[in-house]
Design an enzyme around this catalytic site. Structure first.
Site, PDB file in Angstrom:
ATOM      1  N   THR A  99     -29.352 120.629 -41.398  1.00 11.71           N
ATOM      2  CA  THR A  99     -29.815 120.348 -40.039  1.00 11.71           C
ATOM      3  C   THR A  99     -28.587 120.397 -39.143  1.00 11.71           C
ATOM      4  O   THR A  99     -27.688 119.575 -39.258  1.00 11.71           O
ATOM      5  CB  THR A  99     -30.493 118.978 -39.948  1.00 11.71           C
ATOM      6  OG1 THR A  99     -31.633 118.967 -40.806  1.00 11.71           O
ATOM      7  CG2 THR A  99     -30.936 118.683 -38.520  1.00 11.71           C
ATOM      8  N   LYS A 174     -36.527 121.538 -36.139  1.00  7.76           N
ATOM      9  CA  LYS A 174     -36.082 120.356 -36.892  1.00  7.76           C
ATOM     10  C   LYS A 174     -35.728 119.219 -35.938  1.00  7.76           C
ATOM     11  O   LYS A 174     -35.941 118.039 -36.255  1.00  7.76           O
ATOM     12  CB  LYS A 174     -34.883 120.702 -37.775  1.00  7.76           C
ATOM     13  CG  LYS A 174     -34.394 119.550 -38.649  1.00  7.76           C
ATOM     14  CD  LYS A 174     -35.470 119.032 -39.614  1.00  7.76           C
ATOM     15  CE  LYS A 174     -35.001 117.785 -40.387  1.00  7.76           C
ATOM     16  NZ  LYS A 174     -33.970 118.072 -41.386  1.00  7.76           N
TER      17      LYS A 174
END
Length: 290
Positions: A99, A174
């Protein structure tokens, strides 16, 4: 069973190790790099081949997955000395599952194209449980044709795999995921704190509310850990704070106010200052019961 690949995997932490196990089970050749070899011994015993640098892994691989901690780590493994780009052959596909920043995902994609490689940004959600069960949610950005090539591998360890758009779209998605989780975690903790104060049996409460309108992944999977005082990381607080900071930076660029996320950051910052960085995100309950 998927066609056999020579796969590189960089970053074999809580989630990465489980993904590597799924790939090995499908009889792919898997080359791995982690900063501490001792932590990868179990994977080596299962058949993974360990190397001393990310670049050495890249030399042996048709596709390289990365799942490291922070954007600076992503920069290092892709662009640094002994990194992926310096050592990959033409046609190699790189997939960053960290991420990270959408802007960095675009930078990687642009550089990959310039050296005749292909790139996807594919962050995941589902924590250690999703990784172990092979049911991760995978949010993918990049070229759609490249996505189609990699999809059979994603299906080895993912359950909900969605192509989101051009490079960076996976990372932006995300951020949406982390924003939803951050404020939801506050609600889960407050429900438990309230239930305890009311003298209720929290496990019984969870039986009722987990399947109703309040239901969420955090309520079903992390609330029971809160009740058991289990702070083991499915996802580290230090990494969640990193994600929150990225989301707030991106929101600022878009002139978007996210007061719920700001509050979550303040609460997790307080826990971080008290030494909770290596605990799981469910340790937020201690903000209420400590």
């Amino acid at each position: 069973m998927t066609n056999k690949w020579s796969i590189g995997f960089i970053g074999t932490g809580v989630m990465g190790a489980s993904i590597v196990k799924h790939l090995l089970k499908e009889e792919h050749e898997v080359h791995i790099y982690s900063r501490t070899k001792a932590k990868a011994e179990n994977l080596i015993e299962l058949g993974a081949k360990w190397y001393g640098t990310a670049g050495e892994v890249a030399q042996e691989s048709d596709i390289v997955f990365t799942m490291v901690g922070y954007p600076q780590d992503v920069e290092e493994v892709y662009f640094g000395d002994h990194g992926i780009f310096e050592n990959s052959k033409v046609g190699t596909i790189v997939v960053d599952m960290t991420t990270s920043q959408p802007t960095l995902a675009k930078k990687i994609a642009e550089h990959a194209k310039s050296v005749q490689m292909e790139a996807l940004d594919a962050p995941v959600s589902g924590g250690d449980i999703g990784a172990q069960n092979g049911t991760l949610s995978i949010m993918v950005g990049g070229d759609k044709a490249t996505f189609a090539k990699v999809l059979p591998l994603f299906e080895v360890f993912g359950g909900n795999i969605v192509y989101q758009g051009e490079a960076g779209a996976g990372q932006h998605t995300k951020m949406c995921n982390q924003i939803a989780i951050a404020t939801n975690m506050i609600g889960v903790c407050e429900a438990i704190a309230y239930g305890k104060k009311a003298g209720l049996d929290i496990n019984t409460v969870l039986e009722s509310i987990s399947t109703g309108a309040a239901g969420s992944w955090s309520l079903s999977n992390l609330a029971p850990r809160m009740v058991r005082d289990d702070k083991e990381p499915g996802f580290y607080i230090k990494h969640f704070l990193k994600d929150i900071r990225i989301a707030l930076e991106e929101a600022k660029l878009m002139e978007l106010k996210l007061p719920g996320l700001v509050l979550a950051k303040q609460m997790y910052d307080e826990l971080s200052a008290e030494g909770y960085d290596d605990n799981g995100t469910q340790a937020l309950i201690d903000y209420y019961v400590k």
